[in-house]
Design a protein around this motif. Structure first.
Motif, PDB file in Angstrom:
ATOM      1  N   ILE A  80      -6.156   1.333   7.961  1.00  0.00           N
ATOM      2  CA  ILE A  80      -5.918   1.940   6.646  1.00  0.00           C
ATOM      3  C   ILE A  80      -4.429   2.207   6.449  1.00  0.00           C
ATOM      4  O   ILE A  80      -3.714   2.459   7.423  1.00  0.00           O
ATOM      5  N   ALA A  81      -3.974   2.127   5.230  1.00  0.00           N
ATOM      6  CA  ALA A  81      -2.602   2.565   4.917  1.00  0.00           C
ATOM      7  C   ALA A  81      -2.631   3.169   3.528  1.00  0.00           C
ATOM      8  O   ALA A  81      -3.415   2.736   2.681  1.00  0.00           O
ATOM      9  N   ASN A  82      -1.804   4.180   3.312  1.00  0.00           N
ATOM     10  CA  ASN A  82      -1.731   4.714   1.964  1.00  0.00           C
ATOM     11  C   ASN A  82      -0.290   4.955   1.557  1.00  0.00           C
ATOM     12  O   ASN A  82       0.578   5.172   2.392  1.00  0.00           O
ATOM     13  N   SER A  83      -0.059   4.833   0.269  1.00  0.00           N
ATOM     14  CA  SER A  83       1.260   5.152  -0.282  1.00  0.00           C
ATOM     15  C   SER A  83       1.008   6.110  -1.438  1.00  0.00           C
ATOM     16  O   SER A  83      -0.134   6.515  -1.674  1.00  0.00           O
ATOM     17  N   ASP A  84       2.075   6.453  -2.167  1.00  0.00           N
ATOM     18  CA  ASP A  84       1.899   7.376  -3.300  1.00  0.00           C
ATOM     19  C   ASP A  84       0.954   6.807  -4.350  1.00  0.00           C
ATOM     20  O   ASP A  84       0.303   7.534  -5.079  1.00  0.00           O
ATOM     21  N   MET A  85       0.914   5.493  -4.439  1.00  0.00           N
ATOM     22  CA  MET A  85       0.209   4.847  -5.550  1.00  0.00           C
ATOM     23  C   MET A  85      -1.076   4.146  -5.144  1.00  0.00           C
ATOM     24  O   MET A  85      -1.814   3.681  -6.007  1.00  0.00           O
ATOM     25  N   SER A  86      -1.326   3.993  -3.843  1.00  0.00           N
ATOM     26  CA  SER A  86      -2.479   3.167  -3.462  1.00  0.00           C
ATOM     27  C   SER A  86      -3.044   3.546  -2.106  1.00  0.00           C
ATOM     28  O   SER A  86      -2.398   4.253  -1.325  1.00  0.00           O
TER      29      SER A  86
END
Lengths: 469, 180
Positions: free
Chosen positions: A428-434
């Motif tokens: 899993i990876a997350n950023s501010d937008m996704s």
């Protein structure tokens, strides 16, 4: 003067029929009273006679061992857009539109010297303005510019702009000319909530923010290139994504509308579900932890030297893992197969320490030979194995949701939806937008559908919000 | 030059002159690392969900229970026998209790700091981690976990080392604290 920019991608100009349809879009805008600047890509995609890849392969075929120099390659591939531009200009002329074609350099597009991936530094739009003033429609080659003149007596070199170059040309020209808007014409009727090949219920978004469209492109969607979105955003130029072949309103890319922050995950408005092209997931196992930082650094160095980008980085107690594009796989295996990283203990005394020998899954022969050799010839060094597992056939499926960080439970919802669809999340990876999940290639469609259905993307935002109240 | 040619040049010169008066605008911004920032007050939590076939169900239960309790997590990572994530200090004890109540072993490390390397397009840059890890090694800052997006690399490290780590990386990349 009211200026309007229209950009046509390769599939909009790949046949006489398509080019004529594109030219009629231009003629209509001229009829509306606009001064129109048209940007065109090369004709067709890989395999077509004047497509960028085809032209590059013409040079590469001369001697497969000697790669073409970047400057020469740029000059070669820039021809694709020139041919396309002149054909469009003449097609317009046959429709009674007084059109003139300009190369990137003639249009005043000045770039840096990064051949193959040049950055637009400035545009001197004098020639375009003059031509518009003469009542002409100007057709400009996308994807190219020219370096600054090294001296008044020397011309600059032709450069190409890399991925998304024609979109970026259109946005940059809009800024330089103070255009009212940019239309990006393509073979779909706008920006979709998912790839309709995977999710037939995917809806065309009437509007989207610059940041969202850039995030979608970063996460694998084939929409407006992030560079083009960024240039347009910085100068508040509206971008339209429309179909060359259908009369539909398309998608307006603009400054985001202000929405209330979501209170729960049910209020969260997911913009779209995207998926990447093929990736491979690589895991290194390190039993001894004391030399870990050194080994990791050498891995990073090897990857950097080979110009391999990686993402979805993950540290375990005894492991390091990342994803990378599949096209780098062969290079990676060549780099790592039986690689040895020595770690020498403190100075003084006989040289001693550890030799970290990489064992790539499925490539045992060189490992065994190397292991035997090292054990025999380096008695003061312990040979430590670094197993490397390479998982092919992976893709990254993402939800683009600008406000997802404001509410707890997004991960839980994603895990539930994918779990119910029997999709295993590998990472899993997350950023501010996704939020992105690495899944097996064969699970891509099920994952995309599950997320699209689960976040009710088939419904317009107002209906989703109303039903969550 | 004939009259027609002269008139054409004259027209062009006038437009060129007018164009010159229009101030040049910055178009594409410079690529590369923009700046480095640091944030304090994080904890790194690992929930030992096991490697068997029920693992996914246990992980879903963990995320659902955390959601019910209003706990936001980030930097989620799947490992061979566990799932790890990062949360704010205020949620740490709550998360520990939730995971224990589910009958799972919970490992907590902290306090942690988050060093963030901001870039215009991280996915087009190579060598960022070489420079970052060299700088961190120099100041003895151990990387506990990493996260990345196309705009940033997030490095979780022990909080007492955060300021030193941020300074070292700013020096290595020759940038300040800009984020955009």
């Amino acid at each position: 003067v009211r200026i309007w920019i229209q950009k046509f991608g390769g599939t909009s100009v790949d046949t006489d029929e398509h080019r004529l349809m594109a030219a009629k879009r231009v003629a209509d805008r001229v009829q509306d009273g606009y001064s129109v600047v048209v940007v065109v890509s090369a004709i067709g995609r890989a395999g077509a006679p004047y497509a960028t890849d085809t032209l590059a392969s013409e040079l590469e075929a001369i001697d497969p061992i000697v790669p073409p120099r970047p400057r020469e390659k740029d000059l070669m591939i820039s021809c694709g857009e020139i041919i396309s531009t002149v054909k469009m200009s003449h097609t317009l002329y046959t429709l009674g539109v007084d059109a003139i074609s300009l190369t990137g350099g003639q249009a005043g597009i000045v770039t840096d010297y990064e051949f193959g991936n040049a950055r637009i530094l400035s545009i001197d739009p004098g020639y375009i303005r003059y031509s518009l003033e003469q009542g002409k429609t100007v057709v400009v080659t996308g994807f190219q510019g020219v370096t600054e003149r090294p001296s008044p007596r020397m011309h600059g070199a032709i450069t190409t702009l890399g991925r998304g170059g024609s979109d970026t040309t259109a946005s940059a020209l809009a800024v330089a000319l103070g255009a009212e808007a940019v239309e990006i014409y393509t073979d779909v009727d706008g920006v979709k909530t998912a790839d309709p090949k995977l999710v037939p219920e995917a809806r065309t978004l009437p509007a989207i923010s610059y940041q969202e469209v850039a995030e979608m492109a970063h996460q694998g969607a084939r929409v407006v290139h992030p560079r083009a979105a960024e240039v347009a955003m910085n100068h508040s130029i509206p971008l339209w994504v429309r179909s060359t072949f259908e009369d539909s309103p398309g998608t307006l890319v603009q400054i985001p509308t202000s929405l209330p922050l979501p209170r729960t995950v049910d209020d969260l408005l997911v913009t779209a579900v995207t998926h990447s092209s093929d990736v491979v997931f690589v895991t290194f196992w390190m039993e001894r932890t004391e030399d870990r930082a050194v080994i990791e650094q050498e891995i990073y160095r090897l990857m950097a030297n080979a110009q391999i980008n990686f993402y979805l980085l993950s540290f375990g107690r005894k492991s390091l893992a990342f994803a990378m594009e599949r096209r780098f796989l062969r290079t990676l295996v060549e780099l790592l197969d039986a690689l040895v990283i020595p770690v020498v203990d403190g100075a003084g005394g006989p040289a001693a320490g550890r030799l970290y020998l990489f064992r790539v899954e499925g490539h045992l022969r060189t490992f065994q030979a190397q292991h035997e050799l090292l054990s025999r010839t380096s008695p003061h060094f312990a040979v430590e194995t670094v197993p490397v597992r390479i998982e092919e056939n992976s893709r990254i499926v993402s939800i683009v949701a600008p406000r997802h960080r404001y509410v707890p439970g997004v991960m839980a919802r994603v895990a539930d939806l994918l779990g119910d669809a029997e999709v295993t999340i590998r990472q899993i990876a997350n950023s501010d937008m996704s939020l992105s999940c690495l899944v097996h290639d064969s699970d891509t469609q099920r994952a995309a559908r599950a997320l699209h259905d689960g976040f009710r993307l088939h419904l317009p935002p107002e209906q989703r919000l109303a039903s969550s109240q | 030059m004939g009259r027609k040619g002269a008139a054409r040049t004259e027209g062009f010169d006038r437009v060129a002159e007018e164009t010159e008066k229009v101030p040049r605008v910055a178009l594409e911004r410079e690529r590369g690392i923009i700046g480095i920032t640091g944030e304090k007050g994080y904890y790194h939590v690992a929930s030992m969900s096991g490697g068997d076939e029920d693992r996914a169900a246990r992980e879903r239960a963990t995320f659902n229970a955390l959601t019910q309790a209003g706990v936001s997590v980030t930097m989620i990572k799947y490992h061979a026998h566990s799932v790890s994530f990062v949360l704010r200090a205020v949620d740490c004890e709550k998360a520990r209790r939730i995971i224990s109540d589910l009958g799972l072993e919970c490992r907590v490390e902290g306090p942690m700091g988050m060093a963030i390397i901001h870039a215009s397009n991280m996915r087009e840059l190579t060598g960022v981690m070489v420079t970052a890890s060299e700088a961190l090694m120099k100041v003895g800052a151990e990387i506990v976990q990493l996260g990345d997006s196309h705009r940033a690399v997030y490095i979780l490290l022990p909080e007492p080392k955060l300021d030193e780590a941020v300074d070292a990386m700013r020096e290595a990349f020759a940038v300040g604290g800009d984020t955009a």
